[in-house]
Design a protein around this motif. Structure first.
Motif, PDB file in Angstrom:
ATOM      1  N   GLN A  27       0.825  -1.200   0.000  1.00 53.63           N
ATOM      2  CA  GLN A  27       0.000   0.000   0.000  1.00 53.63           C
ATOM      3  C   GLN A  27       0.868   1.263   0.000  1.00 53.63           C
ATOM      4  OE1 GLN A  27      -3.588   0.147  -0.089  1.00 53.63           O
ATOM      5  NE2 GLN A  27      -3.077  -1.924  -0.747  1.00 53.63           N
ATOM      6  N   ILE A  28       1.899   1.259   0.828  1.00 53.90           N
ATOM      7  CA  ILE A  28       2.809   2.405   0.890  1.00 53.90           C
ATOM      8  C   ILE A  28       3.476   2.619  -0.458  1.00 53.90           C
ATOM      9  CG2 ILE A  28       5.014   3.180   1.863  1.00 53.90           C
ATOM     10  CD1 ILE A  28       4.093   1.888   4.529  1.00 53.90           C
ATOM     11  N   SER A  29       3.947   1.542  -1.062  1.00 55.84           N
ATOM     12  CA  SER A  29       4.633   1.653  -2.354  1.00 55.84           C
ATOM     13  C   SER A  29       3.705   2.186  -3.432  1.00 55.84           C
ATOM     14  CB  SER A  29       5.197   0.289  -2.772  1.00 55.84           C
ATOM     15  OG  SER A  29       6.206  -0.127  -1.876  1.00 55.84           O
ATOM     16  N   SER A  30       2.441   1.766  -3.392  1.00 54.00           N
ATOM     17  CA  SER A  30       1.499   2.232  -4.418  1.00 54.00           C
ATOM     18  C   SER A  30       1.255   3.731  -4.318  1.00 54.00           C
ATOM     19  CB  SER A  30       0.170   1.474  -4.309  1.00 54.00           C
ATOM     20  OG  SER A  30      -0.527   1.819  -3.130  1.00 54.00           O
ATOM     21  N   TYR A  31       1.273   4.259  -3.080  1.00 54.54           N
ATOM     22  CA  TYR A  31       1.113   5.700  -2.892  1.00 54.54           C
ATOM     23  C   TYR A  31       2.415   6.454  -3.162  1.00 54.54           C
ATOM     24  CZ  TYR A  31      -3.550   5.557  -0.716  1.00 54.54           C
ATOM     25  OH  TYR A  31      -4.893   5.409  -0.483  1.00 54.54           O
ATOM     26  N   LEU A  72      -2.710   3.933  10.106  1.00 60.22           N
ATOM     27  CA  LEU A  72      -1.386   3.325  10.186  1.00 60.22           C
ATOM     28  C   LEU A  72      -0.506   3.778   9.024  1.00 60.22           C
ATOM     29  CD1 LEU A  72      -0.399  -0.137  11.346  1.00 60.22           C
ATOM     30  CD2 LEU A  72       0.477   0.619   9.137  1.00 60.22           C
ATOM     31  N   LEU A  73      -1.061   3.842   7.835  1.00 56.82           N
ATOM     32  CA  LEU A  73      -0.281   4.282   6.678  1.00 56.82           C
ATOM     33  C   LEU A  73       0.212   5.711   6.871  1.00 56.82           C
ATOM     34  CD1 LEU A  73      -2.452   2.820   3.768  1.00 56.82           C
ATOM     35  CD2 LEU A  73      -0.294   1.912   4.661  1.00 56.82           C
ATOM     36  N   SER A  74      -0.635   6.558   7.457  1.00 55.19           N
ATOM     37  CA  SER A  74      -0.235   7.943   7.706  1.00 55.19           C
ATOM     38  C   SER A  74       0.941   8.023   8.661  1.00 55.19           C
ATOM     39  CB  SER A  74      -1.417   8.745   8.272  1.00 55.19           C
ATOM     40  OG  SER A  74      -2.473   8.802   7.358  1.00 55.19           O
ATOM     41  N   TYR A 118      -1.101  13.875   5.066  1.00 52.72           N
ATOM     42  CA  TYR A 118      -2.207  14.839   5.031  1.00 52.72           C
ATOM     43  C   TYR A 118      -3.321  14.319   4.119  1.00 52.72           C
ATOM     44  CZ  TYR A 118       0.391  18.679   7.273  1.00 52.72           C
ATOM     45  OH  TYR A 118       1.072  19.473   8.161  1.00 52.72           O
ATOM     46  N   HIS A 119      -2.911  13.827   2.971  1.00 59.05           N
ATOM     47  CA  HIS A 119      -3.889  13.345   1.994  1.00 59.05           C
ATOM     48  C   HIS A 119      -4.711  12.194   2.557  1.00 59.05           C
ATOM     49  CE1 HIS A 119      -5.721  11.823  -1.650  1.00 59.05           C
ATOM     50  NE2 HIS A 119      -5.099  10.660  -1.487  1.00 59.05           N
ATOM     51  N   ASN A 125     -11.165  12.408   7.339  1.00 63.85           N
ATOM     52  CA  ASN A 125     -11.640  13.627   8.003  1.00 63.85           C
ATOM     53  C   ASN A 125     -11.333  13.624   9.505  1.00 63.85           C
ATOM     54  OD1 ASN A 125     -12.847  16.156   8.069  1.00 63.85           O
ATOM     55  ND2 ASN A 125     -14.866  15.303   8.594  1.00 63.85           N
ATOM     56  N   ASP A 126     -10.050  13.422   9.850  1.00 59.94           N
ATOM     57  CA  ASP A 126      -9.644  13.442  11.255  1.00 59.94           C
ATOM     58  C   ASP A 126      -8.644  14.581  11.454  1.00 59.94           C
ATOM     59  OD1 ASP A 126      -8.798  13.031  13.861  1.00 59.94           O
ATOM     60  OD2 ASP A 126      -8.846  10.840  13.690  1.00 59.94           O
ATOM     61  N   LEU A 127      -9.170  15.772  11.664  1.00 59.01           N
ATOM     62  CA  LEU A 127      -8.320  16.948  11.822  1.00 59.01           C
ATOM     63  C   LEU A 127      -7.454  16.849  13.062  1.00 59.01           C
ATOM     64  CD1 LEU A 127      -7.458  19.791  10.937  1.00 59.01           C
ATOM     65  CD2 LEU A 127      -9.434  20.698  12.192  1.00 59.01           C
ATOM     66  N   ASP A 128      -7.994  16.289  14.135  1.00 59.20           N
ATOM     67  CA  ASP A 128      -7.231  16.185  15.387  1.00 59.20           C
ATOM     68  C   ASP A 128      -5.974  15.348  15.195  1.00 59.20           C
ATOM     69  OD1 ASP A 128      -9.047  17.739  16.738  1.00 59.20           O
ATOM     70  OD2 ASP A 128     -10.144  16.050  17.601  1.00 59.20           O
ATOM     71  N   PHE A 129      -6.099  14.246  14.470  1.00 63.15           N
ATOM     72  CA  PHE A 129      -4.933  13.382  14.285  1.00 63.15           C
ATOM     73  C   PHE A 129      -3.920  14.026  13.337  1.00 63.15           C
ATOM     74  CE2 PHE A 129      -2.874   9.210  13.155  1.00 63.15           C
ATOM     75  CZ  PHE A 129      -2.409   8.961  14.432  1.00 63.15           C
ATOM     76  N   ILE A 130      -4.404  14.783  12.357  1.00 63.73           N
ATOM     77  CA  ILE A 130      -3.498  15.552  11.499  1.00 63.73           C
ATOM     78  C   ILE A 130      -2.656  16.482  12.361  1.00 63.73           C
ATOM     79  CG2 ILE A 130      -3.375  17.401   9.767  1.00 63.73           C
ATOM     80  CD1 ILE A 130      -5.744  16.128   8.363  1.00 63.73           C
ATOM     81  N   GLN A 131      -3.284  17.132  13.327  1.00 61.76           N
ATOM     82  CA  GLN A 131      -2.565  18.059  14.207  1.00 61.76           C
ATOM     83  C   GLN A 131      -1.551  17.325  15.088  1.00 61.76           C
ATOM     84  OE1 GLN A 131      -5.956  19.909  16.102  1.00 61.76           O
ATOM     85  NE2 GLN A 131      -5.960  21.627  14.661  1.00 61.76           N
TER      86      GLN A 131
END
Length: 260
Positions: A27-31, A72-74, A118-119, A125-131
């Motif tokens: 999955q990581i490689s595909s992105y 997890l990917l993020s 970020y993408h 739609n988890d703004l808190d985890f982005i922060q």
């Protein structure tokens, strides 16, 4: 018979874990795949040691049933971005076109991996985890500057700063979902893996002051001692915390493999 059954269950569990690691790497490689980056700086390095820990952490969160793989990917893309930027050279004396291009592309690759988290999180739609992850990138980079270019009163100070560099991501991820006071065992387990990365020849490309280089040599010479101290801390912290027993067991099994 009981021991044989337990061993069989462990092997099945490991096979399942290895399959999941393969899946997430695909999955990581595909992105992350980009033909130009791949040509000039190679494939992105994925830290499988740390990926195992993150798989265990997300598996044991109370919200796991509603968790998306993009979490997890993020986290792994943040880890990759932080690792990739460690290999950006600061020696501008080499004016060869290929070397200059490689240096510039390594910077861009790290930024590219940061952008991917970020993408992925925007999709759920988890703004808190982005922060949380943005804060972690800032904190880790601050600690890296202190590690390599700050003045340290002792080797202990240097080691503690390196520990923060290696564990802040797992700490902040855990504390986003669980009580902060329960993360000690998680931090120590991740620190053992960070020390193993150091011991397996993870040499950053940029130049460092003499004090930092000397301390780095001392850590390399005493890597097994530091690993044992971290593992002993892990063993002492586990039983007294509210870390789920099954999670603690899996982390412990992972660490035993780190010493084999």
């Amino acid at each position: 018979m009981a021991a044989r059954t337990e061993r069989k269950g462990f092997l099945m569990e490991m096979n399942d874990l290895n399959s999941r690691i393969t899946y997430y790497k695909e999955q990581i490689s595909s992105y992350a795949y980009h033909p130009y980056l791949s040509k000039h700086i190679g494939e992105p390095a994925i830290d499988e040691r740390k990926m195992k820990t993150y798989i265990h952490l997300f598996d044991h969160l109370p919200e796991r049933k509603n968790m998306d793989d993009n979490y997890l990917l993020s986290v792994m893309f943040v880890q990759m971005a932080l690792d990739t930027h460690d290999f950006v050279t600061v020696d501008n004396s080499n004016k060869e076109v290929d070397e200059v291009r490689k240096r510039q592309l390594t910077v861009l690759a790290g930024d590219f991996y940061s952008g991917l988290y970020y993408h992925l999180l925007s999709l759920i739609n988890d703004l808190d985890f982005i922060q949380v992850l943005a804060k972690t990138i800032r904190e880790v980079n601050e600690q890296k500057v202190r590690l390599y270019y700050g003045r340290h009163d002792s080797l202990t100070s240097y080691v503690q700063t390196y520990k923060k560099v290696e564990t802040l991501l797992s700490y902040n991820v855990w504390c986003h979902f669980m009580p902060p006071g329960d993360c000690g065992a998680v931090v120590e387990s991740m620190f053992v893996k960070g020390l193993n990365n150091w011991g397996s020849g993870k040499n950053q490309a940029f130049s460092k002051p003499e004090q930092s280089k000397n301390y780095a040599y001392e850590i390399a010479d005493n890597i097994e001692k530091y690993k044992k101290e971290a593992y002993d801390s892990f063993k002492n912290l586990g039983p007294g915390s509210s870390v789920p027993e099954e999670l603690y067991r899996k982390l412990d099994e992972d660490l035993e493999q780190e010493f084999n």
